[in-house]
Each structure stands twice: as structure tokens, then as C-alpha cells.
Design a protein around this motif. Sequence first.
Motif, mmCIF file in Angstrom:
data_model
loop_
_atom_site.group_PDB
_atom_site.id
_atom_site.type_symbol
_atom_site.label_atom_id
_atom_site.label_comp_id
_atom_site.label_asym_id
_atom_site.label_seq_id
_atom_site.Cartn_x
_atom_site.Cartn_y
_atom_site.Cartn_z
ATOM 1 N N ALA A 1 0.853 -1.214 0.000
ATOM 2 C CA ALA A 1 0.000 0.000 0.000
ATOM 3 C C ALA A 1 0.859 1.224 0.000
ATOM 4 O O ALA A 1 0.585 2.198 -0.727
ATOM 5 C CB ALA A 1 -0.925 -0.036 1.231
ATOM 6 N N SER A 2 1.946 1.237 0.732
ATOM 7 C CA SER A 2 2.844 2.396 0.763
ATOM 8 C C SER A 2 3.472 2.592 -0.585
ATOM 9 O O SER A 2 3.611 3.724 -1.087
ATOM 10 C CB SER A 2 3.927 2.191 1.816
ATOM 11 N N VAL B 1 3.231 5.832 -2.943
ATOM 12 C CA VAL B 1 4.415 6.561 -3.448
ATOM 13 C C VAL B 1 4.373 6.650 -4.949
ATOM 14 O O VAL B 1 4.651 7.681 -5.559
ATOM 15 C CB VAL B 1 5.692 5.867 -2.970
ATOM 16 N N LEU B 2 4.048 5.517 -5.562
ATOM 17 C CA LEU B 2 3.967 5.519 -7.030
ATOM 18 C C LEU B 2 2.886 6.491 -7.499
ATOM 19 O O LEU B 2 3.060 7.192 -8.519
ATOM 20 C CB LEU B 2 3.676 4.107 -7.544
ATOM 21 N N ALA B 3 1.797 6.493 -6.763
ATOM 22 C CA ALA B 3 0.713 7.412 -7.165
ATOM 23 C C ALA B 3 1.149 8.852 -7.059
ATOM 24 O O ALA B 3 0.713 9.717 -7.847
ATOM 25 C CB ALA B 3 -0.519 7.162 -6.304
ATOM 26 N N ILE B 4 2.046 9.128 -6.155
ATOM 27 C CA ILE B 4 2.521 10.513 -6.002
ATOM 28 C C ILE B 4 3.641 10.778 -6.984
ATOM 29 O O ILE B 4 3.689 11.830 -7.645
ATOM 30 C CB ILE B 4 2.973 10.743 -4.560
ATOM 31 N N LEU C 1 6.519 12.785 -12.077
ATOM 32 C CA LEU C 1 7.392 12.477 -13.213
ATOM 33 C C LEU C 1 6.712 12.902 -14.520
ATOM 34 O O LEU C 1 7.354 13.467 -15.449
ATOM 35 C CB LEU C 1 7.713 10.990 -13.247
ATOM 36 N N ALA C 2 5.433 12.608 -14.616
ATOM 37 C CA ALA C 2 4.698 12.991 -15.859
ATOM 38 C C ALA C 2 4.701 14.493 -16.020
ATOM 39 O O ALA C 2 4.867 15.009 -17.151
ATOM 40 C CB ALA C 2 3.283 12.446 -15.798
#
Length: 527
Positions: free
Chosen positions: A6-7, A11-14, A19-20
Motif C-alpha cells: 500500500a505504501s 508513493v507511485l501514485a505521487i 514524473l509525468a
Amino acid sequence: MTLLCASTAVVLAIVLPILALIIGAVGGIFAFHKYDSKKRGDAKQAANKMLEDAVNEVKEMRKTAAREAKEELAKERSAQEKELREKQAGLSRSEQRIIQREENLDKKEQMLDKKSDDLDAQREKLAQKHAEVDKLKAELQSANDRILEEIQHVASMTKEEAKAQLIDAIRDEAKHDAAKMVRDIDAEAKEEADKRAQKIVALAVQRCAVDHSSEITVSTVALPNDEMKGRIIGREGRNIRALETATGCDLIIDDTPEAVVLSCFDPIRREVARIALEKLISDGRIHPGRIEDLVEKAQKEVDVKVKEAGENAMYETGVFGLHPELAKILGRLRFRTSYGQNVLRHSIEASHLAGIMAAELGANVPLCKRAALLHDIGKALDHELDGTHVSIGVDVAKKYKESKEVVHCIAAHHNDVEPETIEAVIVQCADAISGARPGARRESLDNYVKRLEKLEEIANSFNGVEKSFAVQAGREIRIIVKPEVVDDVQAMYMSKEIAKQIEQDMQYPGQIKVNVIRETRAVEYAK
């Protein structure tokens, strides 16, 4: 593990959006940099093109300015050359006038020498007459002494009685001799005066004879083609009406090929109409508005001609100091004729004649020339004012402050008043000589037509005449006879008889050629 996943997901979601966003920002910056480079290149290319266009335009402007400068320089040079030619022509005319004046001075010097010789001859004659008188006195004294001696010798008279008788005898003889001498001197003076007057008139006429022009009340204007007649008439006649209204002349358009006729009693108006019509024909634009403009221009042109004619007449005759308006009126005589003689040329000729005769007779030369130049001034206005040209001329001369002597000469040149000065008589004689000399005036149109009709009438009265034609202004009559009635011998006899009849019944200048024509024609048709 679940928590870790979940963490990581958080993090990836943030991180992924960041990055995009970074990647998008970098791409946007690169795209903007590329677009900015392209825009700068286009702007630079446009600036270069504008610079090139500006350079080309400057070059074209330079060429145009150079061409205009050359044209302006050529015009200026042409104007200067024209002015130089005019000045050279003026200098040439001035030189010619100076030469003419020198010739006139030489002629006057010769005339003065001749007069001096005449005076010397007259002095010699007077000296001879004084000698004759002295001789007569001596003879009378001798006769007186003889008579006194005889009376004292044979008569038983006192000295006083003899003296009284002798005085009576001498008085009677002296009266008789004096009367005889006066009669001889008077006859000699009259003969000498006649010869001198003839000499003066002949000299004046020889020096001043000029040509003459025909007397007309119409002017003919040539057309380039007969189609122009329709354009002159205009739609429903509006052009011809506008021209006649503006000029006061009658425009006659008939079957005469390529010509129209202007008719008017006033020569000034006729000249204005002629010039305006010629300008209209040359211009090609014929309508009422254009007609009015060209008539106004023609009027100004004629006014200039009139002024120049008056000034030239003053210069030619040496008469100066005329009022400007009087000079203009004098110039109007250029378009006036009298019995075929141009009135302005007649006035100039009369001025020269009057000056020559005044110089010969010891009269006032400037006064005679001035009065003779103005003697017919009334003819310039006799179409506009009531009265004879003499009375009009007198009024005009008084209006413009001419001297009493000049006014008197004008009034007396046709004996409307009695001439009171020698100058008035000289002006009268100059006017008569200029008008009556051979070739100055022609016979009137009515007399001319009647003479030609009479000539044809005489020819047609003979038997066998088919038709006759008076040609060459009446100097020849051509007679066509019927060949079956008149043979060759009779034709010769007829010419002599007609010539004899003309001599008996007519008065004419010069001679008339009688030409009798007899011919036989054989005509046949080939079918």
C-alpha cells in the motif's frame, strides 16, 4: 506486506504524476524553444525581405528621381533655348528697324539737300528779279530826267506844274508796269505750285502704296470631313444653337463639301466664332459647355490680337502716347474693311502720306500723322453706336483727351466741318489719296454682279448663241454657239461684233477677251 504494498502504491501514485509533470514540462520547454527558434527564423527572413524590398524601392526612387531630373533639365534647357531664340529674333528685328531708320535718315538727308538746292535756286531767281527792279528804277529815273528837260525846254510851265504833270505820268506808268509784273509773278507762282503739289502727292503715293484685301461679311471654315457637320449641329441642333448664341454669328451649313460658313456684320464677332469653331473641330469634343469655354478663350485671343494690332500700328507710324483704350479701338480696325480696303492698313498708309506731305509743306508732322492714323477710328465702333463714323470718331477722340487739333482733323476729313488748319487739309488729302489710288479699293459686290450679268446679256442677245459664261472676274466672256446655225466664218465675225457691242454699252477696267467656241460632237452608242 500488505502495508508495504500500500505504501508503494501511494508513493507511485505521487511520484508518477510528478514524473509525468516533469516530463511534460521538459517537452513543453523543448517545443517552445523549437517554436521560438522557428518564429525567430521567420521574423529574420521577413526582415531580410523587407530590407531587400526597401533597398529595391530606394533604387527605383533614385532612378525615378534621376529620370525626372533629366526631364526637368531638358524642359529647362528647351525653355532657355526658346527664350534665347526669341531674344535673338528680337535683336534681329531691332537691328532691322535700326537699319530702316538709318535708310529713312539718309532719304531725309537727301530730301534736305534737294530742298537746299531748291532754296538756292529760288534765291538766285529773287536776286535776278531784284536786279530787274533796279534796272526798271534806273530806266524810270532816266525817263523822268528826259521828260523834265523836254518840258522845261518846250513848255511854258512853272517848275511845280511840270513836276506835278511828270509825277502823274510816272505814277500811271508805274501802276501799269507793277500790275503787269504782279500778273506774271502770280501766273508763275500758280504754275510752280501745281507742279510742286503734283510732285509731293506722287512722291507720297510711291512711298506708301500697300496691298488691299477683299471686303467680306462671311468667313469659311474648312472641315476634315462631312461627318463633322452633324457633330457641329448636335442632337436636335443644340450645338449649333449654343455656338450662334455665344458668338452672335449665323452658322450656315449647306451642301458645300467639307466647309461651313460663318456670317456676321461685325468682323470681331465673326473672327471669334471662326477661331472657336476651328478649336472645336481640332479638339473633337463638341457640346454646349465646351463651346462656351472655347468661345471665351477665342474672345481673349482676339482681344490680344486687337491690342497687338493697335500697338504695331502706333510703332509703324511713329505715333506714341495714345490712351491704351484708344489703341485697342484702333486695333479693332484690323478686322474692318471699306470697299475692299483694310481700314487699319488704310489708316497707317494715310498717316505715312500725311507725314510726308506735312514735311514737304512745312506743317506739323507729328500732328498730321497722329490725326491721319485716328481719322477713321469711328469705323471700329459704328456697329455698336449710332451716328456716322466721323461723329463717333470725334466723340471717341474727345473722350480719351486728344488735342483740339486732332479732333478738328477727324471732324473735317469728310468736310462735315470746314477745314481751318493746313493739317486738316493734309489729313483730308491723305485720306483721299489712300482710298482713290489704283488698286486700293475694288468695286462693290452689287456693281460687280451687275457688270457680269450685263456681259452675259450682251452675248446672249446675238442669234445662234447657245449659252455664255463670264469668267476670270469679268475679264473674259466664253460664248458657245450652235454649230448648225453659226459656221466658222460667222463665229469670227460674231466675236468682233460682240466686242464692239461691249465697248459701246459697258464701262469696265482693262480689257475683256471675247472667246467664241464652235464645236461639233458626233455621239453613238455601241450595243
